[in-house]
Design a protein around this motif. Sequence first.
Motif, PDB file in Angstrom:
ATOM      1  N   ASP A 202      10.713   5.138  10.419  1.00 16.18           N
ATOM      2  CA  ASP A 202      11.238   4.969   9.264  1.00 16.18           C
ATOM      3  C   ASP A 202      10.500   4.953   7.816  1.00 16.18           C
ATOM      4  N   TYR A 203      11.065   5.596   6.887  1.00 12.05           N
ATOM      5  CA  TYR A 203      10.337   5.932   5.694  1.00 12.05           C
ATOM      6  C   TYR A 203       9.801   4.819   4.950  1.00 12.05           C
ATOM      7  N   LEU A 204      10.432   3.569   4.915  1.00 12.26           N
ATOM      8  CA  LEU A 204      10.025   2.338   4.319  1.00 12.26           C
ATOM      9  C   LEU A 204       8.643   1.808   4.798  1.00 12.26           C
ATOM     10  N   ALA A 205       8.755   1.770   6.375  1.00 13.04           N
ATOM     11  CA  ALA A 205       7.632   1.186   7.057  1.00 13.04           C
ATOM     12  C   ALA A 205       6.432   2.225   6.636  1.00 13.04           C
ATOM     13  N   LEU A 206       6.880   3.789   7.043  1.00 14.44           N
ATOM     14  CA  LEU A 206       5.574   4.679   6.870  1.00 14.44           C
ATOM     15  C   LEU A 206       4.871   4.499   5.460  1.00 14.44           C
ATOM     16  N   SER A 207       5.730   4.257   4.431  1.00 12.04           N
ATOM     17  CA  SER A 207       5.330   4.457   3.168  1.00 12.04           C
ATOM     18  C   SER A 207       4.554   3.199   2.578  1.00 12.04           C
ATOM     19  N   GLN A 208       4.631   2.105   3.567  1.00 11.01           N
ATOM     20  CA  GLN A 208       3.782   1.144   3.327  1.00 11.01           C
ATOM     21  C   GLN A 208       2.328   1.139   3.785  1.00 11.01           C
ATOM     22  N   MET A 209       1.994   2.206   4.629  1.00 11.10           N
ATOM     23  CA  MET A 209       0.655   2.440   5.334  1.00 11.10           C
ATOM     24  C   MET A 209      -0.252   2.802   4.451  1.00 11.10           C
ATOM     25  N   LEU A 210      -1.413   2.282   4.308  1.00  7.94           N
ATOM     26  CA  LEU A 210      -2.588   2.787   3.726  1.00  7.94           C
ATOM     27  C   LEU A 210      -3.396   3.745   4.559  1.00  7.94           C
ATOM     28  N   ILE A 211      -3.524   4.871   4.108  1.00  8.82           N
ATOM     29  CA  ILE A 211      -4.074   6.076   4.771  1.00  8.82           C
ATOM     30  C   ILE A 211      -5.288   6.368   4.288  1.00  8.82           C
ATOM     31  N   ALA A 503      -9.079   2.495  -2.022  1.00 10.59           N
ATOM     32  CA  ALA A 503     -10.379   2.809  -2.551  1.00 10.59           C
ATOM     33  C   ALA A 503     -11.175   1.419  -2.565  1.00 10.59           C
ATOM     34  N   LEU A 504     -10.772   0.294  -2.583  1.00 10.69           N
ATOM     35  CA  LEU A 504     -11.603  -0.833  -2.492  1.00 10.69           C
ATOM     36  C   LEU A 504     -11.742  -1.057  -0.831  1.00 10.69           C
ATOM     37  N   ILE A 505     -10.813  -0.774  -0.201  1.00 11.22           N
ATOM     38  CA  ILE A 505     -10.965  -0.990   1.345  1.00 11.22           C
ATOM     39  C   ILE A 505     -11.809  -0.132   1.961  1.00 11.22           C
ATOM     40  N   GLU A 506     -11.975   1.221   1.551  1.00 10.46           N
ATOM     41  CA  GLU A 506     -13.209   2.292   2.086  1.00 10.46           C
ATOM     42  C   GLU A 506     -14.325   1.879   1.390  1.00 10.46           C
ATOM     43  N   GLU A 507     -14.438   1.311   0.431  1.00 12.06           N
ATOM     44  CA  GLU A 507     -15.679   0.767  -0.276  1.00 12.06           C
ATOM     45  C   GLU A 507     -16.422  -0.292   0.578  1.00 12.06           C
ATOM     46  N   MET A 508     -15.549  -1.118   1.110  1.00 12.52           N
ATOM     47  CA  MET A 508     -15.950  -2.266   1.848  1.00 12.52           C
ATOM     48  C   MET A 508     -16.310  -2.215   3.279  1.00 12.52           C
ATOM     49  N   SER A 509     -15.426  -1.181   3.712  1.00  9.24           N
ATOM     50  CA  SER A 509     -15.585  -1.046   5.177  1.00  9.24           C
ATOM     51  C   SER A 509     -16.483   0.119   5.465  1.00  9.24           C
ATOM     52  N   ALA A 510     -17.422   0.111   6.360  1.00 12.37           N
ATOM     53  CA  ALA A 510     -17.976   1.287   6.696  1.00 12.37           C
ATOM     54  C   ALA A 510     -17.484   1.869   7.933  1.00 12.37           C
ATOM     55  N   SER A 511     -16.549   1.284   8.386  1.00 10.42           N
ATOM     56  CA  SER A 511     -15.884   1.898   9.593  1.00 10.42           C
ATOM     57  C   SER A 511     -15.416   3.045   9.519  1.00 10.42           C
ATOM     58  N   GLN A 512     -15.134   4.054  10.648  1.00 10.66           N
ATOM     59  CA  GLN A 512     -15.018   5.334  10.694  1.00 10.66           C
ATOM     60  C   GLN A 512     -13.546   5.425  10.885  1.00 10.66           C
ATOM     61  N   THR A 513     -12.741   4.436  11.165  1.00  8.70           N
ATOM     62  CA  THR A 513     -11.280   4.656  11.553  1.00  8.70           C
ATOM     63  C   THR A 513     -10.495   5.326  10.373  1.00  8.70           C
ATOM     64  N   ASN A 514      -9.676   6.037  11.368  1.00  2.00           N
ATOM     65  CA  ASN A 514      -8.802   7.094  10.078  1.00  2.00           C
ATOM     66  C   ASN A 514      -7.636   5.920   9.519  1.00  2.00           C
ATOM     67  N   VAL A 515      -7.350   4.853   9.997  1.00  2.00           N
ATOM     68  CA  VAL A 515      -6.363   4.203   9.705  1.00  2.00           C
ATOM     69  C   VAL A 515      -6.923   2.663   9.054  1.00  2.00           C
ATOM     70  N   ILE A 516      -6.200   2.583   8.066  1.00  2.00           N
ATOM     71  CA  ILE A 516      -6.888   0.872   7.628  1.00  2.00           C
ATOM     72  C   ILE A 516      -5.834  -0.047   7.780  1.00  2.00           C
ATOM     73  N   ASN A 517      -6.013  -1.145   8.263  1.00  2.00           N
ATOM     74  CA  ASN A 517      -5.116  -2.045   8.511  1.00  2.00           C
ATOM     75  C   ASN A 517      -4.817  -2.514   7.360  1.00  2.00           C
ATOM     76  N   PRO A 518      -3.234  -2.822   6.858  1.00  2.00           N
ATOM     77  CA  PRO A 518      -3.098  -3.453   5.575  1.00  2.00           C
ATOM     78  C   PRO A 518      -3.393  -4.751   5.352  1.00  2.00           C
ATOM     79  N   LYS A 519      -3.295  -5.548   6.519  1.00  2.00           N
ATOM     80  CA  LYS A 519      -3.532  -7.011   6.364  1.00  2.00           C
ATOM     81  C   LYS A 519      -4.674  -7.366   7.548  1.00  2.00           C
TER      82      LYS A 519
END
Lengths: 519, 647
Positions: A202-211, A503-519
């Motif tokens: 679903d487009y609406l679901a996918l477009s919510q994702m932070l990649i 940008a904020l999440i990537e700054e804070m997390s040092a994790s190497q995961t590709n996908v960032i959990n929005p919540k």
Amino acid sequence: MSDLSTMPILTILTFLPLAGALVLLFVPRQREALIRWFTLVLTLAVFLLSLPLFTAFDGANPGFQFEENRSWIPSAGIGYHLGVDGISLLMVMLTAFLTPLVILSSWRSVTKKVKEYMIMFLVLETAMLGVFLSLDMVLFYLFWEGMLIPMYFIIGVWGGERRLYAAIKFFLFTMFGGVLMLVAILVLYFMHGGQSGLYTFDYLALSQMLIASKSQVWLFFAFGIAFAIKVPMFPFHTWLPDAHVEAPTGGSVILAGILLKMGTYGFLRFCIPLFPTAAQQYGWLIMLLAVIGIIYGALVSWVQPDLKKLVAFSSVSHLGFVMLGLFALTLQSVQGGLIQMVNHGLSTGALFLLVGMIYERRHTRLIADFGGLARQMPVFVTFFLIITLSSIGLPGLNGFVGEFMILLGTFEVNRLLAVLATTGVILSAVYMLTMFQRVNFGKLDKPENQELKDLNGREIATLVPIVLLCLWIGLYPSTFLHKSEAAAQKLLDEYRSKQDKIALIEEMSASQTNVINPK
Amino acid sequence: MFDLVWLIPLFPLLGLIINALTGWKSAGVRPGVIASAAVGLSFAAAVALFFELLRLPAADRLVEVPLFKWIAAGALSTEIAFQIDPLSMVMILVVTGVSFIIHIYAIGYMHGDRGFNRFFIFLNLFVFAMLILVTANNFLMMFIGWEGVGLCSYLLIGFWYQDDYNAYAGRKAFVVNRIGDFGFLLAIFLIYATFRTLDFTEVFSQAAAMPIGAGVLTAIALLLFVGAAGKSAQLPLYVWLPDAMAGPTPVSALIHAATMVTAGVYMVARANVIYTLAPTAAAVVAIVGALTALYAATIGLTQFDIKRVLAYSTISQLGYMFIGVGVGAFAAGIFHLMTHAFFKALLFMAAGSVMHAMSNQTDMRIMGGLRTKMPRTFWTMLIGTLAIAGIPGFSGFFSKDEILWQAWSGAHGAPWLWLIGAVAAALTTFYMFRLIFMTFFGTLRADDKTAHHLHESPGVMTWPLIILAVLSLIGGYVGIPAVLGGSNHFEHFLAPVFAASAELRGVAAHGGAEGHATGHSLELLLMGIVLVLVLFSLWLAWRYYGRKSDLPARTAARLGGAYRLVFNKYYVDEFYDAVIARPLHRISESALWRFIDVRIIDGSINGTAALIGAGARALSALQTGVVQNYALAFVFGVIALLVYLFV
């Protein structure tokens, strides 16, 4: 017209042409007049149906309207999800508007396999509407690829001498992009599944994702190349002149009018909202290619001996403006880009219609074979003039509104590119007026041209609606700009806020995961 | 009343719609009458509006009438809205008034032409666009009119499109104008980026708060001037105007002399606040104007085509106007714009009357002695010539003198600017009287057939000449300078428009500021010097062309190369062609298209396709169907894998 909200209006709109095509299957092929009239009435009905959609559409609402969401293949997360927002509304209207005109323009010029021709166009219309209305990636992809098949046949069967070469080239270019896009869609699907446990297209679901920004780049280019080929952006444009030259008039009109817009639409619908960081990072590249396209397309257009090639290269130039506007990412430039998509559909569509009209009479497209037509065909030349002026962006006609907003918006972001792009204003006058002069002015010295008949009623009826719309957009663009402004604003807001979040999440997390959990 | 200002441009629009819908079948003069009536109504409405405006106190003479929102997105909001103030009022009156007279003249001039109806449709469209240009209250709406008049210019220059040269001349005009418009557009972008609005009132009041010499204001002023130089045919963009003479003569009179080409002057005067705050840009305007005035005048000395002489004269006179607005004498520039509209329209239409009599020939070498054959044309043209030469008492004297004085003494004036202007004035007198003497004096040098057809033009053509002759005679009296005992009503009327500029310069709003004795005596001295120069030129023209003489040929021979250079218009067209147009075409054709597009891009794609095809064929050769081969490959594969894994 009863309450639109209780009616599956988008489904009806999308599938009415296909239903018509099915009906045509059972009409005997000898009944050509019936087939033509049936197709015309049907496509007109689609257009009439789109009008209440336009008026009922709430321009102040930035989201999707008239949504229809049913599960389709739930096990794979594929849904039947349609919806229209300010960005797709204009494209839907343009499709519904141009298709009956194309049918009308093919009235006499298509005599071979009329039934199949009409069926192809009806199938094509369903696919085009489907592309603009789909809110499910699989559905979108099906329509996207489905559109290729009728277009392939339209060029390959009703085209000119080198039609097979052109059809295959068109097919391969687009397929190549399509495959890239398919891979990217699957990646998105698994990313979303891995991230939230919900596997959906679903487009609406996918477009919510932070990649993550690194992944965004790959996905951006996988989608981007597919769309860039379609637009076509320099240097992916070389399939276009061949396809246009070989396609029958109707094919060229739809190709230029609608199909190319799917590329720009795709950037707007997918690349920018889904991959904002990449769009921000590589926006300069797209803008640079767009400006190269503007200038390059214009200069190459200038030296073409073949009318259709000239118009084809002018499309490269015009769509360069659209891409520049979209990626300048200011409200003015995006709105300008949107209206310029409509404008290009109208003016270039009309140019192909006009070229088709003299081609039908003279069976040549070489500029050198004409000259002095103004004397023999004053009505034709009057339409030609108005459309030429629309194409070179004369204020008061549609083209100016788009170009002005794009350039004004771009100027805020990158002055150098805006200045370079503005030279397109000079160059378009050079190539269009040179062509116009060589075809219509001078002495009517070729004997074949001295017998030419001016436009007939049907041809005039094909052009008048386009000219009226060109004037409307040129003089009172608010009718159309109002419908898309909220959606464009939302696109820009989300583009910025998503970027910030990532940008904020990537700054804070040092994790190497590709996908960032929005919540 | 002000709310009805939209009626003024509406009338010509209606006229053209009526003619476009019904005029094609009419064989007579009906389309011309309808078109003229439409413009006549506009003029009447303009006069009514003028008196309405006079009734307001001078400081309140700025009325804005919005119609509807045009292009808007977010902060950008542009309107279709009219602005009536003394400046636009002068322009509306000149445009509608002169247009009306020329429309009537054109009924006679174009009578019997195949494209009679088409001509008047374009002409009405022109008036409409020109009125939009001068009544706009913002830069973007002005741009509609700006490009609209350019379109009409294109259509009317190439009106007789069957001749390739005419069509070429029209296209050249459009393209060169687009180069100017490129500058105008960039100026608009920069204005919006700086002020967040395109409305005149808003922009100028914000600009007035900025420091003098602010870089962005200089940039805006220069970019606007690029547009002005294109439309008003200044160096280096003037090249389209001489070729524009390919159009029918009423078009030359209306568009390429009286109205459209002055749009650039109007633009600078409109943006006077910006130019006042950007002295460098203003100096560029004045210098370009001065150089153009001189440059075009020298070419005018050598041309034999009666319309081309007038074309170069127009370029030169436009240069004068730019000297005026460049040195900060905005009212003087507009004053000259108005008087020039009268006498140059008159000169062109008189030239048209001559052509009408001479079976459409324009070469002055075959004319001569027409004075007796067409006395009305002669006398009116003589009045126009006296006016442009600046003979005291005629309109051109007052406006030209005003500009020259300001060029010396004005805010950005300098004696050398005055000197160039004075020399150009002398040259102007010479080439104009050369025209008069070659055309109307001596004996007719045409062939018998032409001579046989010679006739004075009909009343529908000569009455407009007479009206314009009267205007050329008395038009200057609205602006008699203080030094000659006048009170310069014209300047006073315009003063509110330029008040902000005057305030910024710290001088009083009206021009009588230099009212002290030394200024007066200097002004009178300079005026006297110019007058002597002008009279000397007149005498010289008489010596050269007033009677049969080999002086011109001898002088030309003595000057040799210099003469040829000027006669061939300094080879500027050839230069542009060889340095810009042709190389660009060649690069587009052989480098961009045939090489990059076909060979590199498409070539590599087709090459890849061929490679894939060849690869597929090669691979398919492996599919031999012989099981032993597969087994062999399998064995090799396993060995390779083992080697990779364990070595």
